[in-house]
Design a protein around this motif. Structure first.
Motif, PDB file in Angstrom:
ATOM      1  N   GLU A  17      -3.330   0.682  -2.071  1.00 39.99           N
ATOM      2  CA  GLU A  17      -2.125   0.751  -2.924  1.00 39.99           C
ATOM      3  C   GLU A  17      -1.269   2.191  -2.193  1.00 39.99           C
ATOM      4  O   GLU A  17      -0.065   2.313  -2.367  1.00 39.99           O
ATOM      5  CB  GLU A  17      -2.322   1.119  -4.370  1.00 39.99           C
ATOM      6  CG  GLU A  17      -2.664  -0.093  -5.131  1.00 39.99           C
ATOM      7  CD  GLU A  17      -2.422   0.011  -6.659  1.00 39.99           C
ATOM      8  OE1 GLU A  17      -1.475   0.489  -7.258  1.00 39.99           O
ATOM      9  OE2 GLU A  17      -3.372  -0.348  -7.335  1.00 39.99           O
ATOM     10  N   ALA A  18      -2.118   3.185  -1.914  1.00 35.31           N
ATOM     11  CA  ALA A  18      -1.576   4.099  -1.457  1.00 35.31           C
ATOM     12  C   ALA A  18      -0.775   4.007   0.044  1.00 35.31           C
ATOM     13  O   ALA A  18       0.414   4.534   0.417  1.00 35.31           O
ATOM     14  CB  ALA A  18      -2.614   5.235  -1.044  1.00 35.31           C
ATOM     15  N   THR A  19      -1.304   3.039   0.813  1.00 37.55           N
ATOM     16  CA  THR A  19      -0.780   2.537   2.116  1.00 37.55           C
ATOM     17  C   THR A  19       0.668   1.850   1.681  1.00 37.55           C
ATOM     18  O   THR A  19       1.613   2.094   2.396  1.00 37.55           O
ATOM     19  CB  THR A  19      -1.718   1.764   2.762  1.00 37.55           C
ATOM     20  OG1 THR A  19      -2.662   2.541   3.159  1.00 37.55           O
ATOM     21  CG2 THR A  19      -0.967   1.240   4.116  1.00 37.55           C
ATOM     22  N   VAL A  20       0.468   1.044   0.817  1.00 32.75           N
ATOM     23  CA  VAL A  20       1.721   0.152   0.279  1.00 32.75           C
ATOM     24  C   VAL A  20       2.890   1.012  -0.143  1.00 32.75           C
ATOM     25  O   VAL A  20       4.057   1.122   0.220  1.00 32.75           O
ATOM     26  CB  VAL A  20       1.420  -0.945  -0.760  1.00 32.75           C
ATOM     27  CG1 VAL A  20       2.818  -1.406  -1.338  1.00 32.75           C
ATOM     28  CG2 VAL A  20       0.582  -1.657  -0.360  1.00 32.75           C
ATOM     29  N   LYS A  21       2.443   2.254  -0.946  1.00 33.85           N
ATOM     30  CA  LYS A  21       3.475   3.350  -1.566  1.00 33.85           C
ATOM     31  C   LYS A  21       3.958   4.018  -0.144  1.00 33.85           C
ATOM     32  O   LYS A  21       5.121   4.281  -0.339  1.00 33.85           O
ATOM     33  CB  LYS A  21       2.679   4.244  -2.480  1.00 33.85           C
ATOM     34  CG  LYS A  21       3.688   5.258  -3.103  1.00 33.85           C
ATOM     35  CD  LYS A  21       2.794   5.843  -3.979  1.00 33.85           C
ATOM     36  CE  LYS A  21       3.676   6.995  -4.661  1.00 33.85           C
ATOM     37  NZ  LYS A  21       3.125   8.036  -5.689  1.00 33.85           N
TER      38      LYS A  21
END
Length: 212
Positions: A180-184
């Motif tokens: 999720e951090a990468t997507v964010k």
């Protein structure tokens, strides 16, 4: 603590929202205004994080006040309040940078969640109006895609397409096998490259340029 300003010409409505917001340990009302002109002065004085802005008010309406405030260097997040599922003024406000709109008869828990969501950097739209709202932005002709879109990497375009379809960061992460951090991070870069304020504007951009 999330600082909230209430702008509505009905004192009774403001009193009800104030009681609801102040009942939460992480939210506080820092000011109220009864028209758009008062709202501009209030917001510049108390610097709230989130403004709940009625659209129809005397002296200066909510749309004009929102447009003026969003020209400031560090504007608050502004959520428009309306009594209609799809209000033309609300649509214009979103195109101009507002963080979404809510119906004035929204469920109290939804309103509280909306304040927190907007403060966190996302956007909110009255659920019943989402489809009609974005159809409203789908222009009948083909508009040229801005050069900035060509600057997106292949991965960023993939994330853009999924976000434009309304998928959350968690849903995109699961689908693309990413954290999720990468997507964010990808979403933040996309917004920066396209000079968009939030995910609602991303969806509007996609519909206006027939990218979904």
């Amino acid at each position: 603590m999330i600082r909230v300003a209430l702008v509505d010409d009905q004192a009774l409505f403001r009193a009800g929202i104030r009681m609801l917001v102040d009942s939460q340990p992480d939210l506080e009302v820092v000011g109220e205004a009864g028209d758009g002109r008062q709202a501009v002065g209030l917001v510049r004085e108390v610097r709230p994080d989130v403004v709940l802005m009625d659209i129809r008010m005397p002296v200066m309406d909510g749309l004009a006040a929102t447009e003026e405030l969003l020209r400031d260097p560090d504007p608050p997040r502004i959520v428009m309040l309306t009594t209609f599922d799809l209000d033309e003024a609300a649509a214009r406000a979103i195109r101009g940078g507002a963080s979404g709109f809510l119906l004035k008869d929204a469920d109290p828990e939804f309103l509280l969640a909306a304040i927190r969501t907007v403060h966190a950097g996302s956007a909110v739209v009255a659920a019943s109006a989402t489809r009609d709202l974005f159809a409203h932005f789908a222009s009948p002709g083909v508009r040229a895609v801005p050069p900035a879109y060509q600057d997106l990497t292949d991965r960023e375009r993939e994330i853009f397409a999924l976000a434009a379809r309304g998928l959350s960061n968690a849903e995109i992460a699961e689908r693309e096998f990413l954290s999720e951090a990468t997507v964010k991070t990808h979403v933040s870069r996309i917004l920066g490259k396209l000079a968009l304020r939030d995910r609602v504007q991303l969806v509007v951009f996609a519909f206006e340029h027939h990218l979904v």
